[in-house]
Design a protein around this motif. Structure first.
Motif, PDB file in Angstrom:
ATOM      1  N   ARG A  38       0.837  -1.194   0.000  1.00  0.00           N
ATOM      2  CA  ARG A  38       0.000   0.000   0.000  1.00  0.00           C
ATOM      3  C   ARG A  38       0.876   1.248   0.000  1.00  0.00           C
ATOM      4  O   ARG A  38       1.751   1.398   0.847  1.00  0.00           O
ATOM      5  N   GLU A  39       0.633   2.125  -0.930  1.00  0.00           N
ATOM      6  CA  GLU A  39       1.384   3.371  -1.024  1.00  0.00           C
ATOM      7  C   GLU A  39       0.657   4.445  -0.227  1.00  0.00           C
ATOM      8  O   GLU A  39      -0.513   4.711  -0.468  1.00  0.00           O
ATOM      9  N   PRO A  40       1.325   5.074   0.736  1.00  0.00           N
ATOM     10  CA  PRO A  40       0.646   6.116   1.517  1.00  0.00           C
ATOM     11  C   PRO A  40       0.470   7.394   0.702  1.00  0.00           C
ATOM     12  O   PRO A  40       1.332   7.757  -0.104  1.00  0.00           O
ATOM     13  N   VAL A  41      -0.649   8.057   0.911  1.00  0.00           N
ATOM     14  CA  VAL A  41      -0.849   9.383   0.314  1.00  0.00           C
ATOM     15  C   VAL A  41       0.171  10.323   0.955  1.00  0.00           C
ATOM     16  O   VAL A  41       0.283  10.370   2.184  1.00  0.00           O
ATOM     17  N   PRO A  42       0.952  11.063   0.165  1.00  0.00           N
ATOM     18  CA  PRO A  42       2.004  11.906   0.742  1.00  0.00           C
ATOM     19  C   PRO A  42       1.441  13.071   1.557  1.00  0.00           C
ATOM     20  O   PRO A  42       0.409  13.648   1.206  1.00  0.00           O
ATOM     21  N   TYR A  43       2.127  13.406   2.645  1.00  0.00           N
ATOM     22  CA  TYR A  43       1.742  14.572   3.453  1.00  0.00           C
ATOM     23  C   TYR A  43       2.917  15.017   4.299  1.00  0.00           C
ATOM     24  O   TYR A  43       3.905  14.296   4.455  1.00  0.00           O
ATOM     25  N   VAL A  44       2.778  16.205   4.873  1.00  0.00           N
ATOM     26  CA  VAL A  44       3.771  16.748   5.797  1.00  0.00           C
ATOM     27  C   VAL A  44       3.082  17.006   7.129  1.00  0.00           C
ATOM     28  O   VAL A  44       1.991  17.595   7.166  1.00  0.00           O
ATOM     29  N   THR A  45       3.677  16.543   8.224  1.00  0.00           N
ATOM     30  CA  THR A  45       3.141  16.812   9.557  1.00  0.00           C
ATOM     31  C   THR A  45       3.563  18.218   9.985  1.00  0.00           C
ATOM     32  O   THR A  45       4.747  18.539  10.000  1.00  0.00           O
ATOM     33  N   LEU A  46       2.585  19.047  10.341  1.00  0.00           N
ATOM     34  CA  LEU A  46       2.852  20.427  10.748  1.00  0.00           C
ATOM     35  C   LEU A  46       2.972  20.566  12.258  1.00  0.00           C
ATOM     36  O   LEU A  46       3.777  21.352  12.763  1.00  0.00           O
ATOM     37  N   SER A  47       2.150  19.803  12.997  1.00  0.00           N
ATOM     38  CA  SER A  47       2.208  19.842  14.458  1.00  0.00           C
ATOM     39  C   SER A  47       1.528  18.610  15.015  1.00  0.00           C
ATOM     40  O   SER A  47       0.708  17.980  14.337  1.00  0.00           O
ATOM     41  N   GLN A  48       1.874  18.251  16.258  1.00  0.00           N
ATOM     42  CA  GLN A  48       1.298  17.092  16.917  1.00  0.00           C
ATOM     43  C   GLN A  48       0.969  17.406  18.368  1.00  0.00           C
ATOM     44  O   GLN A  48       1.684  18.165  19.019  1.00  0.00           O
ATOM     45  N   LYS A  49      -0.126  16.814  18.829  1.00  0.00           N
ATOM     46  CA  LYS A  49      -0.427  16.827  20.258  1.00  0.00           C
ATOM     47  C   LYS A  49      -0.451  15.372  20.699  1.00  0.00           C
ATOM     48  O   LYS A  49      -1.312  14.603  20.267  1.00  0.00           O
ATOM     49  N   CYS A  50       0.500  14.970  21.512  1.00  0.00           N
ATOM     50  CA  CYS A  50       0.705  13.555  21.803  1.00  0.00           C
ATOM     51  C   CYS A  50       0.225  13.140  23.189  1.00  0.00           C
ATOM     52  O   CYS A  50       0.686  12.148  23.740  1.00  0.00           O
TER      53      CYS A  50
END
Length: 214
Positions: A38-50
């Protein structure tokens, strides 16, 4: 792999009660010939709340998607019918006559009624064309499938598991609003349910996407 279950006749028939198994005979044969990568749809993570209420902000680039619009009485019917149409396109029913490859997630764009208490019937289900087909997408045999160039998208996402019904989606939207608090940076009428596994898997991984204002 999660998509392996499409190769099982019992799973294929469960995915949509409104489609007979014969409809999926071709796609099932095609899927068994491939390794389910499965090929993931490309994206960039801008911020995370973990913390416990984890979510993240992402930016997806513009790209070409194969889309089906359905407006069945139940949300589950719409996504199942659209998913099977897209699987036939992916497996062989396209202008190059071959398996295109699976990408994840498959997106289901939904709209709330003005009261915000129900989903509108119309659902757009979208499959991202793999990288090798982005410049020259194979033409679908099915006239209900449309190739669309979608603009860049910025979303805030949160994972949830299980079946996606109108009830569970509305609950997830409500919960996500509670976590985010009052904000006017995201749309209030349009949302996306991102599916990482096929609709017949009970405890499948999903995400609810809040769409950021342009």
């Amino acid at each position: 792999a999660p998509w392996d279950s499409l190769c099982s006749p019992s799973r294929a028939s469960l995915a949509s009660p409104v489609l007979c198994l014969a409809d999926m005979a071709g796609p099932i044969v095609q899927m068994t010939r491939h390794n389910q990568a499965r090929e993931p749809v490309p994206y960039v993570t801008l911020s995370q709340k973990c913390e416990e209420a984890a979510y993240e902000e992402r930016r997806y680039p513009a790209g070409k998607w194969a889309c089906v619009t359905k407006g069945e009485p139940m949300y589950e019917q719409s996504i199942s019918m659209s998913f099977m149409k897209l699987m036939r396109y992916i497996c062989k029913e396209n202008s190059v006559g071959c398996y295109l490859g699976m990408t994840v997630p498959v997106l289901n764009e939904i709209h709330l009624t003005k009261e915000g208490t129900e989903l509108e019937r119309e659902v757009i289900t979208a499959y991202y064309l793999p990288g090798e087909f982005q410049q020259n997408p194979p033409v679908p045999v099915d006239p209900e499938i449309h190739i669309t160039e979608r603009a860049p998208l910025r979303v805030i996402t949160r994972v949830f598991y299980g079946m996606t019904t109108e009830e569970t989606i509305l609950r997830e939207i409500s919960l996500f609003w509670e976590l985010l608090g009052s904000t006017d940076t995201v749309l209030r009428e349009t949302y996306i349910v991102a599916a990482y596994e096929n609709p017949s898997i009970p405890q499948r991984r999903n995400e609810i996407w809040f769409i950021c204002q342009a």
